[in-house]
Write an enzyme that holds these catalytic residues in place. Structure first.
Site, short mmCIF file in Angstrom:
data_model
loop_
_atom_site.label_atom_id
_atom_site.label_comp_id
_atom_site.label_asym_id
_atom_site.label_seq_id
_atom_site.Cartn_x
_atom_site.Cartn_y
_atom_site.Cartn_z
N ASP A 120 -6.44 -0.08 0.50
CA ASP A 120 -6.93 -0.15 1.92
C ASP A 120 -8.24 -0.61 2.34
O ASP A 120 -9.14 -0.71 1.19
CB ASP A 120 -6.25 0.92 2.55
CG ASP A 120 -7.14 2.27 2.60
OD1 ASP A 120 -7.88 2.35 1.62
OD2 ASP A 120 -6.46 3.24 3.06
N LYS B 65 0.76 -1.22 0.08
CA LYS B 65 0.02 0.03 0.03
C LYS B 65 0.83 1.22 -0.02
O LYS B 65 0.61 2.22 -0.78
CB LYS B 65 -0.89 0.33 1.29
CG LYS B 65 -2.00 1.09 1.23
CD LYS B 65 -2.80 1.30 2.28
CE LYS B 65 -2.53 2.64 2.99
NZ LYS B 65 -3.00 2.88 4.39
#
Length: 147
Positions: free
Chosen positions: A68, A49
């Site tokens: 996310d 991420k």
């Protein structure tokens, strides 16, 4: 968890790169996204991420999707409703990224960013406040102009 503890380690690793960290990071701009993500994930505290965030915001990878829970929510609401109720996994993160790129093309990362921000409750409140303030100030200005 605080990311602050990784900053010193990342800075040291970047300084140790051949030609220095700046040269190494700039070299990533010319690589394909999977290679960029893999390279960035070698730095302390950087996972997929965070690597996708760096790739999107700093390395011209406009189709990088930092997945996310907020992006997962957007994806299952608008792009992949068949996955609603499932848990986000690394494999499903790839599915989400692919769905955004299929829908939005080479600027999918920026489209995702706009949708992500729109999901934040604090952003919804800010938008409401700005809209309210703008309406009030516009009315005041018009009132003064007409007198």
């Amino acid at each position: 968890m605080s990311r602050a503890k990784y900053i010193v380690g990342t800075a040291k690793e970047l300084q140790a790169k051949p030609g220095g960290g700046e040269k190494w990071l700039v070299s990533l701009r010319g690589k394909e996204l999977p290679e960029v993500i893999e390279a960035l994930c070698t730095l302390p505290g950087v996972g997929p991420k965070v690597a996708a965030c760096v790739a999107l915001f700093s390395l011209d990878q406009n189709h990088a999707i930092p997945v996310d829970t907020h992006v997962w929510k957007v994806a299952t609401q608008y792009l992949l409703p068949e996955l609603a109720g499932k848990s986000l996994t690394p494999k499903l993160s790839v599915v989400v990224s692919d769905a955004f790129v299929t829908k939005f093309g080479s600027y999918a990362g920026w489209a995702q960013n706009v949708l992500f921000i729109g999901q934040l409750s604090s952003q919804k409140l800010l938008v409401a406040e700005v809209t309210s303030d703008t309406t009030i100030s516009t009315k005041r200005k018009r009132g003064k102009d007409h007198t």
